[in-house]
Write an enzyme that holds these catalytic residues in place. Sequence first.
Site, mmCIF file in Angstrom:
data_model
loop_
_atom_site.group_PDB
_atom_site.id
_atom_site.type_symbol
_atom_site.label_atom_id
_atom_site.label_comp_id
_atom_site.label_asym_id
_atom_site.label_seq_id
_atom_site.Cartn_x
_atom_site.Cartn_y
_atom_site.Cartn_z
ATOM 1 N N CYS A 97 15.719 7.284 5.041
ATOM 2 C CA CYS A 97 14.822 7.418 6.186
ATOM 3 C C CYS A 97 15.542 7.722 7.490
ATOM 4 O O CYS A 97 14.895 8.069 8.488
ATOM 5 C CB CYS A 97 13.979 6.157 6.326
ATOM 6 N N CYS B 132 1.488 -0.235 7.269
ATOM 7 C CA CYS B 132 2.503 0.537 6.536
ATOM 8 C C CYS B 132 2.411 1.998 6.952
ATOM 9 O O CYS B 132 1.312 2.550 7.069
ATOM 10 C CB CYS B 132 2.266 0.435 5.028
ATOM 11 N N CYS B 133 3.560 2.638 7.161
ATOM 12 C CA CYS B 133 3.541 4.054 7.533
ATOM 13 C C CYS B 133 3.062 4.891 6.360
ATOM 14 O O CYS B 133 3.269 4.541 5.203
ATOM 15 C CB CYS B 133 4.916 4.508 8.010
#
Length: 391
Positions: free
Chosen positions: A82, A210-211
């Site tokens: 990420c 949550c993304c």
Amino acid sequence: MGQRVAVAGVGMVPFATPSRSETYDVLAERAVRAALADAGIGLDRVQQAYAGYVYGDSTSGQNALYRVGMTGVPVVNVNNNCSTGSSALFLARQAVASGAAECVLAFGFEQMRRGALGSGWDDRPSPFDRFDDVLADADPAVPMAPRYFGAAGQAYCETHGMDPAVFAQVAVKARRHAANNPYAVFTDQVTVDEVLASPHISGPLTRLQCCPPTCGAAAAVVVSEEFARRNGLRADVVIAAQAMATDTPSSFGGDPMRLVGYDMSRAAAQQAYEQAGVSPEDVRVVELHDCFTTNELLSYEALGLTPEGTAEKFVADGDNTYGGRVVTNPSGGLLSKGHPLGATGLAQCAELVWQLRGQAGARQVDGVTVALQHNIGLGGAAVVAVYEKVG
């Protein structure tokens, strides 16, 4: 390193859910063209390029950049989970600061699939075996990322006696900020009750904390100040410092908060502050890695924005938003803007450059001269950068 590095141009495309997105090469081309146009140069002036992405075949960076032009510029493909986008930027800045190049392009993109993140390889050791060993009692049916960050949030609540509902306030704030961002995926407003009532995922996390899986691209052109001067480019925003840290044994000592990068984020932040000669009190705006609400709250403390154990008060006092001490994720962050892994760090860069230039529109934070970027990838890498307005 000797030379100061300016961000001459940035660009990005509106982020989208997988069902509504164009292919990665089209996204990347648009972002790169936007960054080059913002800088006022052509691809022929770029001496090196660093392409960040996680999900894709090798040399996808070349395939994307060839749509802009085939100048023969060397392209390095970067994958750091990420933190991939900021890792590409880290290498680009390093090339300029060292004097190896004067004009370098960093771009990141991701064409993600629907659903939770997972490993693409099941026939070899996973870099997350150590993580699973730490959380051996966790439900293996829960996808790995919410399992880790949910456990971290639960540990924080138990350590500091915090009501888990505080995390939901972070999600509400993210949507409120994203409402002013034309690049964001989720701009509809939500309430704390709606966040808490959304389906439970893991620990204190519900779905709205949550993304989302996201597709998108972003890019930045970094140059030496001398190159900018010779070519009439703007050099009013500089990356004053940048540091990357990785795991130490403390990450795997049994504390879920450290498992998800608290210590490496803190180490990178301390290095960046020291390099830039600033303190957290100088920062007015920060784009930090809020892949889950729990990690935004942990990051307040890891980055020194508030003392350890005081994040609940930081949120309650509104010190994380407009009118408070430091505006966190004016873009809406990963939670609401979206999180296309390879593009995220460069989208953070774009937002902070716009803020420092005074070009953020309705998201503009008043009086910004110092800004902070924080991007983590488990496994692990944390990249923290200090941006300054000069001139």
